[in-house]
Design a protein around this motif. Structure first.
Motif, PDB file in Angstrom:
ATOM      1  N   ALA A  78       2.499   2.268  -8.542  1.00 48.70           N
ATOM      2  CA  ALA A  78       1.053   1.600  -8.575  1.00 48.70           C
ATOM      3  C   ALA A  78       0.743  -0.044  -9.238  1.00 48.70           C
ATOM      4  CB  ALA A  78      -0.218   1.729  -7.590  1.00 48.70           C
ATOM      5  N   VAL A 111       1.112  -1.052   0.098  1.00 51.76           N
ATOM      6  CA  VAL A 111       0.163  -0.504   0.133  1.00 51.76           C
ATOM      7  C   VAL A 111       1.063   1.023   0.198  1.00 51.76           C
ATOM      8  CG1 VAL A 111      -1.862   1.649   1.271  1.00 51.76           C
ATOM      9  CG2 VAL A 111      -2.178  -0.979   1.322  1.00 51.76           C
ATOM     10  N   ILE A 117      -1.279  -0.301  -4.178  1.00 58.83           N
ATOM     11  CA  ILE A 117      -2.117   0.377  -3.893  1.00 58.83           C
ATOM     12  C   ILE A 117      -2.464   1.403  -3.445  1.00 58.83           C
ATOM     13  CG2 ILE A 117      -4.914  -0.810  -2.628  1.00 58.83           C
ATOM     14  CD1 ILE A 117      -4.192  -3.567  -2.325  1.00 58.83           C
ATOM     15  N   GLU A 151      -3.947   3.939  -1.098  1.00 56.26           N
ATOM     16  CA  GLU A 151      -5.035   4.872  -0.385  1.00 56.26           C
ATOM     17  C   GLU A 151      -5.174   6.356   0.165  1.00 56.26           C
ATOM     18  OE1 GLU A 151      -5.368  -0.231   1.366  1.00 56.26           O
ATOM     19  OE2 GLU A 151      -4.717   1.654   3.318  1.00 56.26           O
TER      20      GLU A 151
END
Lengths: 147, 410
Positions: free
Chosen positions: B133, B114, B139, B141
């Motif tokens: 990414a 993340v 990912i 966030e």
């Protein structure tokens, strides 16, 4: 129209900004749509048009735009609706000539002459031409010239 | 002793320059800043007296300019409390942030890892990580911002978890100007085994920066926002991280040797990241700029900017036709709108009064969803602005109307 009367011209712009004409999203009966999101300004508008048998039968626009973009596009929709492609092209060319401060007869441009001095604020020329550029592209597209 | 009138004499752009026939008031310092004469002279001197390439020639001129180049690196390092070998000279903050996202992010991120950031980031600190990414399967966030747009430690703690590998954010954001609690955040990020990347483009010019005390892993900033030349900036990185990461570009100056089989031996950091001839005059000017603002003192700059902001806010906060989006920020960025006037129309009117402000979404497009407006006006102050300039600005803001904005065109 008396273009030496700034009050009158200001009124035209204010009116079209506060009560824009044909400002709504297009639908299935529009056979052309251009999204104008300029890199250099905030304006983000879409222009829809219906062109049938070389005639512009409908134009509308929607989006987020400043006074000059909104008013100039609103005026464009009224001026070009019902015109033939040929007439529209002549008017658009005349409008750009006016913006470039060329000596042309402004009378056919009707309310669009409110922008004859927009060049005084050079950074706003793009606002006064965003909808007109969209329509120019739509016409080219309808003629298969757009790549 | 901080004397703004004396300071202003150092800046050619502040001495007699007009815009729209009116004395220029420059409130777009978050975009770029004016340059003092000493920076201009340093840049010119490279071309008139010192022209030679760096690290190339065995002659006095090249040696001297190479020394000057490395002295600039030392000055940059000292300014943020780093070691010179931890400072990579880049073309600016964007290049520095791209270098980290490419050289570290694309190399080490794995699917499901993340990247944690905020919705208030500048495009330069978001888009390179979007790419990282996409390439790695990591990912993205976002840490939820508080209602006023501020990043709080509580929200950061709640957003942090063991999958987070990179925390990347500005320590001062370019739209709202809030100061993030970087030191505390770095500590928490490290507890989870993540690295923290700081976009210091708006922070370094305005508050004292200490990468060692903050314990951040990377920090990027540009010279031109702190009175230096355009086209130059720096990436600070912990040396171990710099050793691990890949360069963005290969070429002359970055390698120690290579052979016809394609074997490359790169130089050690920071040189392995500096392929090609750099903007030498800009690097020298970067040093001159840091010397200049250091002589004024970052504490003084901070205190004065804060005072200017308070002075401006006290006069506009009660104006009914003005919406202010960051009334509580501590820095010199004031983001606002005039009710019922499109930001660009208002900015044009402000321009017609000789005042430079910025209208737009300020390269922070996703923040605008949160503020529920498509665009804002940003006035950003620096240490050479004055209360008199603010008085004039306030007067213009007080009198602005839609009719006046439209009248500009006649």
């Amino acid at each position: 129209m008396d273009i030496t009367d700034p009050m009158l011209l200001r009124q035209i712009i204010m009116d079209h900004y506060q009560y824009p004409r044909n400002k709504h999203a297009g639908d299935a009966h529009h056979n052309h749509m251009i999204h104008m999101a300029s890199e250099s300004c905030i304006d983000d508008i879409k222009v829809w048009a219906t062109i049938e048998n070389d005639k512009i039968t409908d134009i509308c626009f929607d989006g987020v735009a400043c006074t000059i973009s909104t008013a100039s596009t609103s005026i464009l929709t009224e001026l070009l609706k019902g015109k033939s492609i040929e007439e529209a092209r002549t008017l658009i060319d005349r409008y750009f000539d006016m913006i470039d401060l060329k000596n042309v007869d402004l009378e056919p441009l009707e309310e669009a002459i409110a922008f004859y001095q927009v060049g005084k604020q050079a950074n706003r020329i793009k606002c006064a031409t965003i909808g007109w550029n969209a329509m120019k592209q739509i016409i080219e597209e309808s003629e298969g010239k757009h790549d | 002793m901080f004397d703004v009138n004396k300071i202003r004499q150092d800046f050619p752009m502040l001495n007699g320059k007009t815009m729209q026939g009116k004395p220029l008031i420059y409130f777009d310092n978050a975009a770029t800043t004016f340059k003092p004469q000493t920076v201009i002279d340093t840049v010119v001197k490279y071309y008139t007296e010192q022209t030679a390439n760096v690290h190339r020639g065995d002659y006095d001129l090249s040696y001297q300019v190479s020394e000057g180049y490395e002295a600039a690196r030392e000055t940059v390092a000292r300014f943020i409390n780093a070691q010179p070998r931890e400072v990579v000279l880049t073309s600016g903050a964007s290049a520095a942030l791209n270098l980290v996202a490419y050289g570290w992010g694309q190399k080490f991120l794995k699917p499901g890892d993340v990247i944690l950031s905020t919705e208030a980031e500048h495009a330069s600190n978001i888009l390179p990580w979007f790419k990282a990414a996409e390439v790695t399967g990591a990912i993205f966030e976002y840490i939820p911002l508080a209602q006023n747009g501020e990043l709080t430690l509580e929200n950061f703690k709640a957003a942090m978890h063991s999958k987070v590998k990179v925390v990347t954010l500005a320590n001062i954001t370019n739209v709202l100007g809030y100061v993030a609690p970087i030191k505390e955040m770095a500590k928490i990020a490290h507890e989870y085994g993540a690295i923290i990347v700081v976009d210091g483009a708006q922070g370094v010019p305005h508050i004292a920066t200490d990468v060692e005390d903050w314990d951040v892993d990377y920090l990027a900033f540009s010279a031109h926002k702190l009175c230096g030349p355009t086209g130059v900036g720096a990436l600070y990185g912990k040396y171990e991280l710099l050793q691990q990461m890949d360069p963005f570009m290969l070429g002359g100056g970055s390698n120690a040797r290579f052979d016809i089989c394609g074997n490359i031996l790169l130089k050690n950091p920071p040189y392995k990241f500096e392929a090609g001839t750099p903007a030498i005059e800009a690097v020298l000017g970067f040093k001159a700029a840091i010397d200049y603002i250091s002589a004024i003192g970052m504490e003084n700059i901070m205190a004065y900017e804060h005072e200017l902001r308070k002075y401006l806010m006290s006069q506009i906060k009660d104006m009914e036709h003005i919406t202010i989006y960051n009334p509580e920020a501590a820095t010199g960025i004031i983001t606002f709108n005039v009710k019922d006037i499109f930001a660009q129309d208002a900015a044009s009117y402000i321009n017609s009064q000789g005042i430079a402000v910025r209208a737009g979404n300020h390269c922070a497009k996703i923040l605008m969803d949160m503020l529920q407006t498509s665009e804002t006006i940003r006035a950003s102050l620096y240490f050479y602005n004055t209360k008199e300039e603010i008085d004039h600005f306030v007067q213009v803001i007080r009198e602005i109307t839609l009719e006046k904005c439209v009248d500009l065109f006649f």
